[in-house]
Every structure is written in structure tokens, then in C-alpha cells.
Design a protein around this motif. Structure first.
Motif, PDB file in Angstrom:
ATOM      1  N   LEU A   1      50.255  46.255 -41.270  1.00  0.00           N
ATOM      2  CA  LEU A   1      49.882  45.880 -39.896  1.00  0.00           C
ATOM      3  C   LEU A   1      48.482  45.274 -39.821  1.00  0.00           C
ATOM      4  CD1 LEU A   1      51.420  48.901 -37.973  1.00  0.00           C
ATOM      5  CD2 LEU A   1      52.126  46.514 -37.795  1.00  0.00           C
TER       6      LEU A   1
ATOM      7  N   ILE B   1      38.194  48.233 -36.341  1.00  0.00           N
ATOM      8  CA  ILE B   1      39.301  48.539 -35.425  1.00  0.00           C
ATOM      9  C   ILE B   1      39.581  50.017 -35.208  1.00  0.00           C
ATOM     10  CG2 ILE B   1      40.504  46.342 -35.729  1.00  0.00           C
ATOM     11  CD1 ILE B   1      42.345  47.788 -37.723  1.00  0.00           C
TER      12      ILE B   1
ATOM     13  N   ASP C   1      52.003  56.118 -41.617  1.00  0.00           N
ATOM     14  CA  ASP C   1      52.910  56.179 -40.466  1.00  0.00           C
ATOM     15  C   ASP C   1      54.331  56.580 -40.850  1.00  0.00           C
ATOM     16  OD1 ASP C   1      50.773  55.348 -38.970  1.00  0.00           O
ATOM     17  OD2 ASP C   1      51.710  53.535 -38.175  1.00  0.00           O
TER      18      ASP C   1
ATOM     19  N   GLU D   1      55.629  44.783 -51.476  1.00  0.00           N
ATOM     20  CA  GLU D   1      55.525  44.471 -50.052  1.00  0.00           C
ATOM     21  C   GLU D   1      56.640  43.482 -49.678  1.00  0.00           C
ATOM     22  OE1 GLU D   1      53.796  45.413 -47.193  1.00  0.00           O
ATOM     23  OE2 GLU D   1      55.286  43.998 -46.435  1.00  0.00           O
TER      24      GLU D   1
ATOM     25  N   VAL E   1      62.010  46.559 -51.251  1.00  0.00           N
ATOM     26  CA  VAL E   1      62.593  47.566 -52.153  1.00  0.00           C
ATOM     27  C   VAL E   1      63.847  48.162 -51.510  1.00  0.00           C
ATOM     28  CG1 VAL E   1      62.191  49.690 -53.430  1.00  0.00           C
ATOM     29  CG2 VAL E   1      60.314  48.068 -53.090  1.00  0.00           C
TER      30      VAL E   1
ATOM     31  N   VAL F   1      44.816  53.456 -38.322  1.00  0.00           N
ATOM     32  CA  VAL F   1      44.438  52.977 -39.646  1.00  0.00           C
ATOM     33  C   VAL F   1      43.654  54.064 -40.401  1.00  0.00           C
ATOM     34  CG1 VAL F   1      42.943  51.300 -40.819  1.00  0.00           C
ATOM     35  CG2 VAL F   1      44.489  50.539 -38.987  1.00  0.00           C
TER      36      VAL F   1
ATOM     37  N   ALA G   1      47.782  52.719 -45.707  1.00  0.00           N
ATOM     38  CA  ALA G   1      48.151  53.915 -46.484  1.00  0.00           C
ATOM     39  C   ALA G   1      48.478  53.523 -47.920  1.00  0.00           C
ATOM     40  CB  ALA G   1      49.346  54.625 -45.837  1.00  0.00           C
TER      41      ALA G   1
ATOM     42  N   LYS H   1      40.745  40.778 -33.616  1.00  0.00           N
ATOM     43  CA  LYS H   1      40.232  42.123 -33.892  1.00  0.00           C
ATOM     44  C   LYS H   1      39.868  42.264 -35.369  1.00  0.00           C
ATOM     45  CE  LYS H   1      42.689  45.711 -32.402  1.00  0.00           C
ATOM     46  NZ  LYS H   1      43.896  46.442 -31.934  1.00  0.00           N
TER      47      LYS H   1
END
Ligand code: FAD
Length: 486
Positions: A181, A96, A447, A173, A216, A455, A154, A190
Motif C-alpha cells: 500500500l 504518514i 494486516d 509481490e 503466489v 504502517v 510488514a 502523502k
């Protein structure tokens, strides 16, 4: 260099794609792998320029001429080793990435660049197939604990590198499954999610813990996290979408792209959808926004069976640019024709939305739009626009997807409670190359720091931030720098 005359002998080839009609029947990836001889020929096209612009064009500094040579010689284990020395997840970027390396390929000045991205995917998939990719836990543990918040590329890259350095890493998470994403957002056609799961499972075997449904600052106590960890990496992404607050915005049938795309990722996996279904089936769909997210909305709408799909972009249609200083052709992102565009949609630039029009039940029935003309400044940048008289019109639609980008990370909860500073764009403030926030033990990457991006940049920042955390914890780091220097 694999073959000295390769670039003269062979034209660029790319792996075959299923035809649009067939691939629209499903949500799986549709790019068929390179044939054996094809990949060898493609790798042979690399000129090994001496100054590898492709390598500096890649945010990860991938050592492209070297892996091309190994591919040409069919030395797959060597090729995989070279690739993985700079990129933790070539199976993601090989699928991607918009491949800035290819835009920088010197062959691209007067021929088509080498298909570097496809070669990358081929190498890593062969490496998995042949069993070269195995869990490789660190030999020694440092006894230091690091919490990584966010499991997008990341966070994953930071976790992988920190674990490699011997630290105990837990990734938090807030979604039900890890991947950011890559997992929820980017459509399965994709990037299939078994590819993401394969990597997560490898990372677990290497000793990384993933805690999902762990928001969190909301259901995970921040003070405990701060107390129990010697460092924290914030990798929560850029999640606040740009809205379009014009008349009629409250009509039923206007949704943010991410709400639509995430639902479809869940549907593909037969996961329950808690909110009302957002579906394009049988509808005239308008996608507002011309980037990757917009394009993913087109592919998804077509697969769901939309009656029509139209994409609008307010910016003017960009032109291909070449200058004396820059002989490479540059194709601006917004001009890119993606596989989703190939599958069918109308597309227009320089169109502004003036209002959403609803029926008596407040259901969306049309969009009022107008063409706009842009003033271009001395650097060729569009600066101001004005409406083109007589072009205002209504376009029927029952679903609008807002894909106009993301503003910055969500501040409420985690970031506000931590008290981190923000830059003038509203992202978490930390200097590029340092990744440290105003709170010494807290670092940030991806990001959340650089704003919505790619990415490949998220992986690059995750790796770099991990090195800085390692230095902070140990006084020095043996993790590689961007130039691959240990
Ligand atoms: P993200 O991937 O956004 O991950 C952040 C994670 O942090 C999320 O899972 C979030 O739930 C979690 N999180 C946030 N706050 C908390 C908290 N308090 N507690 C716990 N978890 C938290 N780039 C490309 O290169 N190619 C593409 O084709 C492409 N397509 C895209 C398509 C779409 C629809 C979108 C939206 C983006 C696309 N991008 C693409 C951009 C790319 O996906 C991002 O740049 C990249 O994922 C950013 O990685 P990240 O790790 O910084 O953040």
C-alpha cells in the motif's frame, strides 16, 4: 535531555505546507522540511520525562527522548542510529504515521505535544543527504532460505530483519512494483514513490531479491516454494473491501476506493491502466467512509478537478475525551482533520446511505441518504442507530467512492491452498508475539494477521515475526526484541 527549559520556552512548531491552492495543482509531497533552528527548538521541547510514554505509545518502541537529544545537539549520525535501531523505515513513518507517540507525549497533557513525527522525517532525510545510510549486507550467510509473500511494510520489515540475520530472502509481490500500500494505495502527495524505491534499492544492495508480478498460489507454484524454503512469511495485507450492497449498487459510477487510488498512483508514474479510467474530473463526488482511505480519496478527487467532494460517515461525530484516569486529550481517528480535508470538502457524520439512484442508462445520478441517531452505551460507545424522521433526501453525484475499510485478506488462492487457519475475524490466525500459523514453518505479519491497521504496526509485526522465524530456523535469535534488547 537537550535543553532543560526547552518545553517552557518554545511552543510547538511544524514544517510549513504549501498552500492548498498550489498543492492541488500537483501530486507531489507538499510539506516543506523543518528549518535548521526550528528542528532544534522542537527537539528541545522534549521533557525527557523519565518514564517515556511516547516510547511505549510507539508500536516500534522508538527511543524518542534519546534521538531528540541528539537532534538538539546536531549529532545527526547518532540520531539516525538511534532511530534505525527500532524502525527499519523512518522515512515512511515520518511521513504518514498518525503518530501515537505524540498522543502519548506527556507535554500533550497541557500543551501541544512535541512534533515527533516531523523530527523523525528530518533525521532520516538528513541521514540520506549526508550519506550515512548505506547498504549494509550481512557478513555471514546461514544457508537458510525464507520466502516473504507480500512487499508492504510488514513484508519489507520482515525481509530486512531476516536478511540482517543472514538468511537468503526472496520477496514475492503480485503487483508490478514492490511496496504494497506504500506503493499502490497511499497517494503520492502523502508519500512520493521515489522514497519507496530508494529503500527497495538499498534492500536489493543488501542482498534481498524482489520478484514482482509473482502472485503466489496463482502464477508461482506453492509446492515449489514450500519445498525450496525453510520458512515462509505471509504478509499479503487485508485486501477484501467492505461493500455497501443497497439498492442500485450496480449503477455505473460506484467504485471501491482502492481501484480509484491505485489508478492515480499509476497515472503519476505514466504506467498503463488496464481497466476503464475512474476519474473525478468535473463530477460531484461522494466518499463513503471517514478513515485514511476516505481522506486520500478526497485529496485525489480535488487534484483531479472534482466539481464537489462530500464525505459521509455513518458513525456519530466523536468528541474529544479526557478522563481522570487518562489526562491526555484523545482525538478519535474519525475526528482527524487531514491535509486533504483542509484542501476542501463537505463532511458529515451520522449519515446512512439508503440507495444509489441511476438514470435510464444505469449511470449514477444521486445518493439517497438519511441522518441517523446513535444510542451510546455506558462506555461511551455507539451501539445501535435509528433513522431521524424527515431527514431522508437525495444528493446528486456522479461518482461514489466506497472507503469503508477492509474485511480480511483474500482467501482464494494462496491462503486456501496453504490450509492456514483463520481467526474469528477472518484474518490469518497467529498469536501476537508468536506470529506462527498452524503450519509450523509458516509465519504471518501485518494486516494479514491483525486486520487493517497502520504502517507502523505492519513494520513492528514484520520485525517481530522475523525474530520468531530466526528462532525457528536457528534455535535462537540475535535480532533485537521490541524493547531493543539484542
Ligand atoms: P500491504 O501494504 O497491504 O501489502 C501487502 C502486499 O502483499 C500487497 O502489495 C499485495 O499485492 C501483496 N500480496 C497479497 N497476496 C499476494 C500473493 N498471493 N502473492 C504475492 N503478493 C501478494 N497507514 C498509516 O499508518 N498511515 C496512513 O496514512 C495510511 N494511509 C492509508 C491509505 C490507504 C488508501 C490504505 C488502504 C491504507 C492506509 N494505511 C495507512 C494503512 C497501511 O497502509 C496498512 O496498514 C499497511 O500498508 C499494511 O501493511 P502490510 O504489509 O500488512 O500489507
Amino acid at each position: 535531555m537537550g535543553k532543560v527549559t526547552g518545553f517552557l520556552e518554545y511552543e510547538r512548531t511544524a514544517p510549513v505546507k504549501e498552500d492548498a491552492k498550489t498543492r492541488l495543482q500537483h501530486y507531489k509531497e507538499f510539506v516543506v522540511s523543518f528549518e535548521k533552528e526550528q528542528v532544534k527548538q522542537e527537539a528541545a521541547r522534549c521533557m525527557d520525562c523519565g518514564v517515556p510514554f511516547c516510547q511505549s505509545g510507539c508500536p516500534l518502541g522508538n527511543v524518542i527522548p534519546e534521538f531528540n537529544e541528539a537532534v538538539y545537539k546536531r549529532e545527526w549520525e547518532l540520531a539516525a542510529g538511534i532511530l534505525l535501531s527500532t524502525n527499519n523505515f523512518p522515512e515512511f513513518t515520518g511521513r504518514i504515521c498518525p503518530a501515537p507517540c505524540e498522543s502519548a507525549c506527556v507535554l500533550g497533557i497541557n500543551k501541544s505535544p512535541v512534533s515527533i513525527e516531523d523530527i523523525e522525517k528530518h533525521i532520516i532525510e538528513i541521514a540520506f543527504e549526508k550519506g550515512f545510510i548505506k547498504a549494509d549486507p550481512p557478513m555471514i550467510r546461514t544457508g537458510k532460505k525464507v520466502a516473504v509473500i507480500g512487499s508492504g511494510p510488514a513484508g519489507l520489515a520482515a525481509a530486512a530483519q531476516l536478511n540482517r540475520a543472514g538468511h537468503e530472502v526472496v520477496v514475492y509481490e503480485r503487483d508490478d512494483t514492490p511496496g504494497g500500500l506504500l506503493n499502490y494505495g497511499i497517494p503520492d502527495f502523502k508519500l512520493q514513490k521515489d522514497v519507496v524505491r530508494r529503500r527497495i534499492s538499498l534492500m536489493e544492495k543488501e542482498g534481498i531479491t524482489f520478484k514482482c508480478n509473482a502472485n503466489v498460489g496463482v502464477n508461482i507454484e506453492l509446492n515449489t516454494l514450500l519445498r525450496e524454503n525453510q520458512s515462509i512469511v505471509l504478509a499479503g495485507g487485508s485486501t477484501v473491501p467492505r461493500d455497501l450492497p443497497v439498492t442500485g449498487r450496480t449503477a455505473q459510477g460506484i467504485h471501491f476506493a482502492m481501484d480509484f487510488l491505485k489508478q492515480q498512483n499509476k497515472r503519476v508514474r505514466n504506467f498503463a491502466i488496464a481497466q476503464e479510467d475512474i476519474l473525478a474530473t468535473g463530477k460531484d463526488v461522494i466518499v463513503i467512509g471517514g478513515g485514511d482511505t476516505g481522506s486520500d480519496c478526497i485529496g485525489t478527487s480535488n487534484r483531479q478537478g472534482a466539481r464537489s467532494v462530500t464525505q459521509f460517515e455513518i458513525m456519530p461525530m466523536p468528541a474529544e475525551k479526557r478522563t481522570d484516569n487518562m489526562p491526555w486529550p484523545t482525538f478519535p481517528m474519525l475526528l482527524k482533520v487531514t491535509s486533504s480535508h483542509e484542501e476542501g470538502c463537505s463532511r458529515a457524520w451520522g449519515v446512512n446511505t439508503k440507495a444509489f439512484l441511476a438514470d435510464e442508462n444505469n449511470n449514477l445520478r444521486a445518493l439517497r441518504i438519511v441522518d441517523v441517531q446513535w444510542d451510546i452505551d455506558a462506555n461511551g460507545r455507539p451501539v445501535n442507530f435509528k433513522e431521524v424522521e424527515g431527514t431522508e433526501r437525495e444528493l446528486p453525484c456522479q461518482l461514489v467512492l466506497l472507503a469503508m475499510g477492509f474485511l480480511y485478506p483474500q482467501k482464494e488462492g494462496l491462503l486456501e491452498k496453504l490450509g492456514v487457519e483463520f481467526d474469528n475475524r477472518g484474518n490469518v490466525k497467529a498469536e501476537e508475539g508468536k506470529y506462527q500459523t498452524n503450519i509450523a514453518k509458516i509465519f504471518t505479519a501485518g494486516d494479514m494477521r491483525r486486520g487493517q491497521s497502520l504502517v507502523v504496526w505492519a513494520i513492528s509485526e514484520g520485525r517481530e515475526a522475523a525474530r520468531k522465524v530466526d528462532e525457528y530456523l536457528m534455535g535462537e535469535s540475535r535480532l533485537p526484541t521490541k524493547d531493543g534488547i539484542p
